[in-house]
Design an enzyme around this catalytic site. Structure first.
Site, mmCIF file in Angstrom:
data_model
loop_
_atom_site.group_PDB
_atom_site.id
_atom_site.type_symbol
_atom_site.label_atom_id
_atom_site.label_comp_id
_atom_site.label_asym_id
_atom_site.label_seq_id
_atom_site.Cartn_x
_atom_site.Cartn_y
_atom_site.Cartn_z
ATOM 1 N N ARG A 1 0.840 -1.215 0.000
ATOM 2 C CA ARG A 1 0.000 0.000 0.000
ATOM 3 C C ARG A 1 0.868 1.255 0.000
ATOM 4 O O ARG A 1 0.458 2.328 -0.435
ATOM 5 C CB ARG A 1 -0.976 0.006 1.190
ATOM 6 N N TYR B 1 -15.891 14.973 -15.701
ATOM 7 C CA TYR B 1 -16.454 13.645 -15.479
ATOM 8 C C TYR B 1 -17.426 13.746 -14.294
ATOM 9 O O TYR B 1 -17.051 14.251 -13.229
ATOM 10 C CB TYR B 1 -15.327 12.651 -15.207
ATOM 11 N N ASP C 1 -6.997 17.631 -15.007
ATOM 12 C CA ASP C 1 -7.306 16.269 -15.425
ATOM 13 C C ASP C 1 -6.956 16.180 -16.903
ATOM 14 O O ASP C 1 -7.623 16.780 -17.749
ATOM 15 C CB ASP C 1 -8.792 15.965 -15.171
ATOM 16 N N LYS D 1 -8.047 4.891 -19.352
ATOM 17 C CA LYS D 1 -8.348 5.404 -20.684
ATOM 18 C C LYS D 1 -7.130 5.270 -21.614
ATOM 19 O O LYS D 1 -6.606 4.189 -21.760
ATOM 20 C CB LYS D 1 -8.851 6.838 -20.538
HETATM 21 N N1 LCS Z 1 -11.422 11.792 -15.150
HETATM 22 C C1 LCS Z 1 -11.997 11.685 -16.362
HETATM 23 C C2 LCS Z 1 -11.830 12.779 -17.362
HETATM 24 C C3 LCS Z 1 -12.739 10.553 -16.665
HETATM 25 O O1 LCS Z 1 -13.288 10.483 -17.888
HETATM 26 C C4 LCS Z 1 -12.899 9.531 -15.682
HETATM 27 C C5 LCS Z 1 -13.709 8.317 -15.963
HETATM 28 C C6 LCS Z 1 -12.295 9.691 -14.434
HETATM 29 C C7 LCS Z 1 -11.547 10.829 -14.206
HETATM 30 C C8 LCS Z 1 -12.390 8.631 -13.368
HETATM 31 O O2 LCS Z 1 -11.580 7.574 -13.694
HETATM 32 P P1 LCS Z 1 -11.860 6.026 -13.294
HETATM 33 O O3 LCS Z 1 -12.047 5.984 -11.802
HETATM 34 O O4 LCS Z 1 -13.083 5.589 -14.019
HETATM 35 O O5 LCS Z 1 -10.610 5.343 -13.725
HETATM 36 N N2 LCS Z 1 -14.541 8.451 -17.079
HETATM 37 C C9 LCS Z 1 -15.422 7.608 -17.485
HETATM 38 C C10 LCS Z 1 -16.268 7.862 -18.581
HETATM 39 O O6 LCS Z 1 -16.334 8.911 -19.216
HETATM 40 N N3 LCS Z 1 -17.005 6.790 -18.809
HETATM 41 O O7 LCS Z 1 -16.772 5.816 -17.864
HETATM 42 C C11 LCS Z 1 -15.755 6.277 -16.959
#
Ligand code: LCS
Length: 393
Positions: free
Chosen positions: A58, A111, A183, A208
């Site tokens: 961790r 998001y 971000d 992504k």
């Molecule tokens: N920031 C952005 C710009 C994102 O698009 C997402 C997830 C996150 C943070 C969070 O990341 P995660 O915890 O999912 O790894 N975006 C998503 C979307 O547009 N569709 O499903 C997840």
């Protein structure tokens, strides 16, 4: 190999690698929860930070550290911190930099859960927030309060594809001693490096473009300097949204082809955006590569390529959008983005459903907006598929 002064593509392949005892070509998976100390004094020295070494997964782990070092080099930061998910990184960022009585400013469209967690959990902990169109610098300046500690932007925004001028907003924030977090998920480090433009922290959902193969969930923060890095790392170890070594191995494997994947996806997206813009059933298209895009010049200044993300609306609004989504055969009707496969989804009922209808409307996330993540399939097949589905409307 020291990749500090090498090109981006070389860093993708080699940065963060360590000298393995058997000469392994890739960082091995250290699938262990804990590490034995040589003796009691050794353990005490590691805990006191007087000697570098591994303690507990961790806290740190060789495979995870290899990824963190690679990400730090890709974003030109002091240090990287890997998380179990992008949301783990978002929560740690907020928790590390904001306390009761503090205020933050964020992009209205981002998001959904990145905004909703601030307006629910963090609000309940006494953190104030203002979400607005951060492409409007004057509006951002007007929203700054004496207790504002963080400006947190997405550029391009999910799902409205609005850009914020990272250099300009960082200059403004620093005049007021405010930290800037970006971000960078939608652009990826291949297209945009916010720390080079003055930002203090970069966030990625590794799920992504960075991993790129739709087979893991992960997140990361990259800090500009040691002081910010230490604050963020403490939040990761205390809250415990740490990455797993196997997950780190997968991301290391995936990220090596980032430049090739994003280049092709961006090339495909340009052709898809042009097809959509010229289609009689499409009301509007937002894609940074189109000359009709309102921030075309800023996109050229700030991003190496326009990227793989497109938002658009079909004449006939949501009902017509549903017909399209229900009839595509090649693209998957699925959330997430940035993978090698094309994905289509409806933000108002899916990724941004956690926001109130009023907040969505104020952020221009209309009920008819469709988001498309362009993959690296044959572009003629992608377009043919969209064309036949549009023909069903
Ligand atoms: N920031 C952005 C710009 C994102 O698009 C997402 C997830 C996150 C943070 C969070 O990341 P995660 O915890 O999912 O790894 N975006 C998503 C979307 O547009 N569709 O499903 C997840």
């Amino acid at each position: 190999m020291n990749t500090k002064n090498k090109g981006f593509e070389t860093k993708l392949v080699h940065a963060g690698d360590f000298n393995d005892q058997f000469g392994a070509a890739v960082p091995p998976i250290y699938q262990t929860s804990t590490f034995a100390f040589k003796n009691a004094d050794h353990g005490a020295r590691l805990f006191a930070g007087k000697e570098k070494g591994f303690i507990y997964t961790r806290i740190n782990n060789p495979t995870i550290e290899a990824l963190e070092n690679k990400l730090a080099e890709l974003e030109n930061g002091f240090g990287g911190i890997a998380f179990a998910s992008g949301m783990g990184a978002v929560s740690a960022l907020y928790a590390a930099l904001l306390k009761q009585g503090d205020h933050m400013i964020g992009s209205a469209a981002m998001y959904g859960p990145s905004r909703s967690i601030m307006e629910t959990f963090f609000k309940d902990f006494g953190v104030e927030s203002t979400f607005l169109d951060t492409s409007d610098l004057q509006a951002v300046e007007n929203a700054i309060q004496s207790n504002t500690k963080l400006i947190y932007i997405e550029t391009p925004t999910n799902p409205t594809m609005v850009l914020t001028d990272i250099e300009a907003i960082s200059k403004l924030a620093h005049q007021h001693n405010i930290l800037v977090g970006v971000d960078n998920t939608f652009a990826s480090p291949y297209l945009q490096n916010p720390l080079n433009m003055g930002a203090d922290i970069v966030l990625h959902s590794l799920t992504k473009f960075i991993n790129g193969h739709a087979d893991i969930v992960g997140g990361a923060l990259i800090a500009k300097d040691e002081e910010i890095y230490k604050r963020l790392r403490k939040a990761m170890t205390y809250f415990g949204a740490n990455m797993d070594p196997h997950q780190a191995y997968m991301v290391i494997r995936g990220v090596k082809t980032l430049s090739l994947r994003v280049e092709r996806a961006s090339e495909n997206a340009m052709k898809v955006a042009e097809f959509l813009e010229n289609h009689p059933k499409i009301a509007w298209v937002k894609y940074p590569g189109l000359e009709s895009y309102p921030q075309y010049e800023l996109a050229k200044k700030q991003m190496k390529l326009p990227g793989a993300m497109i938002s658009f609306e079909i004449k006939g609004g949501l009902e017509a959008g549903k017909t399209l989504m229900n009839n595509v055969k090649l693209s998957l009707l699925a959330v997430s983005l940035g993978g090698i496969e094309s994905l289509i989804q409806h933000p108002a009922s899916m990724t941004h459903a956690s926001m109130s209808k009023e907040a969505r409307e104020a952020a221009n996330i209309t009920d008819g907006l469709v988001r498309f993540s362009v993959g690296i399939e044959n572009v003629e097949d992608i377009i043919e598929d969209l064309d036949q589905a549009l023909g069903m409307i």
